[in-house]
Design a protein around this motif. Structure first.
Motif, short mmCIF file in Angstrom:
data_model
loop_
_atom_site.label_atom_id
_atom_site.label_comp_id
_atom_site.label_asym_id
_atom_site.label_seq_id
_atom_site.Cartn_x
_atom_site.Cartn_y
_atom_site.Cartn_z
N ASP A 299 38.56 16.42 -4.75
CA ASP A 299 39.28 15.38 -4.01
C ASP A 299 40.77 15.73 -4.14
O ASP A 299 41.28 15.86 -5.26
N SER A 300 41.46 15.88 -3.02
CA SER A 300 42.86 16.33 -3.05
C SER A 300 43.85 15.22 -3.33
O SER A 300 45.05 15.48 -3.48
N ARG A 301 43.38 13.98 -3.41
CA ARG A 301 44.29 12.88 -3.73
C ARG A 301 44.81 13.00 -5.16
O ARG A 301 44.24 13.69 -5.98
N MET A 302 45.92 12.31 -5.43
CA MET A 302 46.47 12.30 -6.78
C MET A 302 46.14 10.98 -7.47
O MET A 302 45.95 9.94 -6.83
N LEU A 303 46.09 11.07 -8.80
CA LEU A 303 45.83 9.90 -9.64
C LEU A 303 47.15 9.28 -10.07
O LEU A 303 48.10 10.00 -10.39
N LEU A 304 47.20 7.96 -10.09
CA LEU A 304 48.40 7.25 -10.52
C LEU A 304 47.98 6.26 -11.60
O LEU A 304 47.36 5.24 -11.32
N ILE A 305 48.29 6.60 -12.86
CA ILE A 305 47.98 5.74 -14.00
C ILE A 305 49.24 4.95 -14.28
O ILE A 305 50.25 5.49 -14.74
N GLN B 226 47.10 -0.42 -3.64
CA GLN B 226 46.10 0.64 -3.57
C GLN B 226 45.53 0.77 -2.15
O GLN B 226 45.32 1.88 -1.66
N GLU B 227 45.30 -0.33 -1.51
CA GLU B 227 44.77 -0.28 -0.14
C GLU B 227 45.73 0.41 0.82
O GLU B 227 45.29 1.11 1.74
N LYS B 228 47.01 0.26 0.58
CA LYS B 228 48.00 0.87 1.47
C LYS B 228 48.10 2.38 1.29
O LYS B 228 48.51 3.09 2.21
N VAL B 229 47.75 2.88 0.10
CA VAL B 229 47.94 4.31 -0.19
C VAL B 229 46.62 5.01 -0.51
O VAL B 229 46.62 6.13 -1.01
N LYS B 230 45.49 4.39 -0.19
CA LYS B 230 44.19 4.90 -0.65
C LYS B 230 43.84 6.28 -0.11
O LYS B 230 43.02 6.98 -0.70
N ASP B 231 44.47 6.70 0.97
CA ASP B 231 44.20 8.03 1.50
C ASP B 231 44.91 9.13 0.71
O ASP B 231 44.56 10.31 0.83
N LYS B 232 45.91 8.75 -0.07
CA LYS B 232 46.72 9.74 -0.80
C LYS B 232 46.66 9.60 -2.32
O LYS B 232 46.81 10.59 -3.03
N LEU B 233 46.47 8.36 -2.80
CA LEU B 233 46.55 8.09 -4.24
C LEU B 233 45.39 7.21 -4.70
O LEU B 233 44.97 6.30 -3.98
N VAL B 234 44.88 7.49 -5.89
CA VAL B 234 43.91 6.62 -6.55
C VAL B 234 44.63 5.97 -7.72
O VAL B 234 45.10 6.66 -8.63
N VAL B 235 44.72 4.66 -7.70
CA VAL B 235 45.50 3.91 -8.68
C VAL B 235 44.60 3.43 -9.82
O VAL B 235 43.56 2.81 -9.59
N VAL B 236 45.01 3.74 -11.05
CA VAL B 236 44.31 3.27 -12.25
C VAL B 236 45.28 2.43 -13.06
O VAL B 236 46.30 2.96 -13.55
N PRO B 237 45.03 1.13 -13.21
CA PRO B 237 45.95 0.30 -13.99
C PRO B 237 46.00 0.74 -15.44
O PRO B 237 44.97 1.00 -16.07
#
Length: 342
Positions: free
Chosen positions: A44-50, A73-84
């Motif tokens: 998956d080419s998206r980046m993770l955002l912790i 997360q919904e606004k950027v879901k194509d580029k970033l996967v957000v982990v709180p």
């Protein structure tokens, strides 16, 4: 000058029975875990955002913050996967005073470990149930991981723990991404030794048992900067640092050459506003090197509802009581800009 055994703490199995994860939440978390794992596997080419507070000090503002993250997360879901980032074991750097929610579910009251264990599990489950976002926590105490093993999607091992044998071996038992930070000395080889140990099968003592593991191929590096002999912060997120890490990683022939860049701590010199620039510089490096781009899987950012930090007892809602953090407006703007750059 001796340890006083105050009371026996409940076993993890008992706490889990008292606070089970709802079945539908378990299913959603399993899907999230697979999604996150694919980023580290290069599928998956998206980046993770912790991303989140330095320390999860109080349930209500943390949950409100994560609700805002879920919308973002919904606004950027194509580029970033957000982990709180819900760090419930986070102490002050000196180790004195406040040691995180697991010790003090209320920072203004005395430590209570049983209440703390219940509070941290409740917070993680509530956040996941209400927002759909499973979270990250730091494995400060390897024995405590068992209380949260079914609610986390990401685990970090800190700069002062990464040289510890037990942290390395417990990490080898975990079926989730575990990030090993470089030690405060900045020595990449120490971090890579930890990753090597965690990626391989191990036998060791854990919670009174002889335990064996299969190894964790999702264990990876986190760069957080270093500190010199006079206590000055030295960053390690620059292009040259990332190139050096790639070369050292490649020489080890490890299963997984992945990196998360911690934008605060010694990388920013704890100047929290620098996190914005650091994210953009690393993305710039990714555009100039395929090797760095392939290795860099995401970022760790310290962020909360309000800018900066406060002393315990000041009572400002959603403001860090440990390291200073980016406030929400700056956080939202940064995340949207990062998505545009990807």
């Amino acid at each position: 000058m001796s340890i006083v055994h105050e009371r026996m703490l409940p076993q993890p199995e008992f706490i889990k029975e008292q606070m089970p994860v709802p079945e539908e939440v378990q299913a959603a978390k399993a899907k999230r875990d697979e999604e996150i794992a694919k980023i580290f596997k290069g599928e998956d080419s998206r980046m993770l955002l912790i991303i989140g507070p330095c320390s999860a000090d109080s349930e209500e503002p943390v949950v409100e913050y994560i609700h805002r993250l879920a919308v973002l997360q919904e606004k950027v879901k194509d580029k970033l996967v957000v982990v709180p980032r819900i760090y419930t074991n986070k102490p002050r750097t000196t180790g004195d005073g406040y040691k995180g929610m697991v010790h003090q579910p209320n920072p203004n009251e005395k430590p209570d470990m049983i209440k703390g264990l219940m509070a941290i599990r409740h917070l993680h489950i509530r956040a996941m149930t209400e927002t759909g976002l499973s979270s990250a926590d730091e494995m400060l105490y390897p024995e405590n991981y068992a209380y949260l093993s079914d609610v986390l999607s990401y685990i970090a091992v800190g700069a002062r723990s990464v040289e510890n044998q037990q942290h390395r071996l417990v990490a080898s038992s975990i079926d989730l991404p575990v990030g090993m930070k470089n030690p405060t000395s900045g020595d990449f080889s120490v971090m890579l030794n930890s990753i090597t140990a965690a990626q391989h099968p191990q036998t060791f003592i854990y919670r009174g048992w002889e335990a064996t593991t299969d190894g964790n191929p999702l264990c990876h590096a986190i760069l957080r900067g270093s500190v010199d002999s006079e206590g000055r912060s030295l960053p390690n997120y620059h292009y040259e640092d990332l190139s050096k890490l790639y070369e050292m990683y490649a020489a080890r022939n490890l299963q997984n050459m992945s990196l998360i860049v911690d934008t605060n701590h010694s990388n920013s010199g704890k100047k929290y506003l620098e996190q914005i620039r650091i994210c953009k510089e690393v993305l710039h490096s990714c555009r100039h090197s395929e090797d760095i781009k392939k290795m860099t899987k995401g970022f760790m950012i310290e962020s909360y509802l309000e800018d900066g930090s406060q002393k315990i007892g000041e009572g400002i809602y959603g403001k860090s009581i440990t390291d200073p953090c980016l406030g929400w407006e700056k956080t939202e703007r940064l995340v949207l800009e990062m998505a545009d750059l990807l």
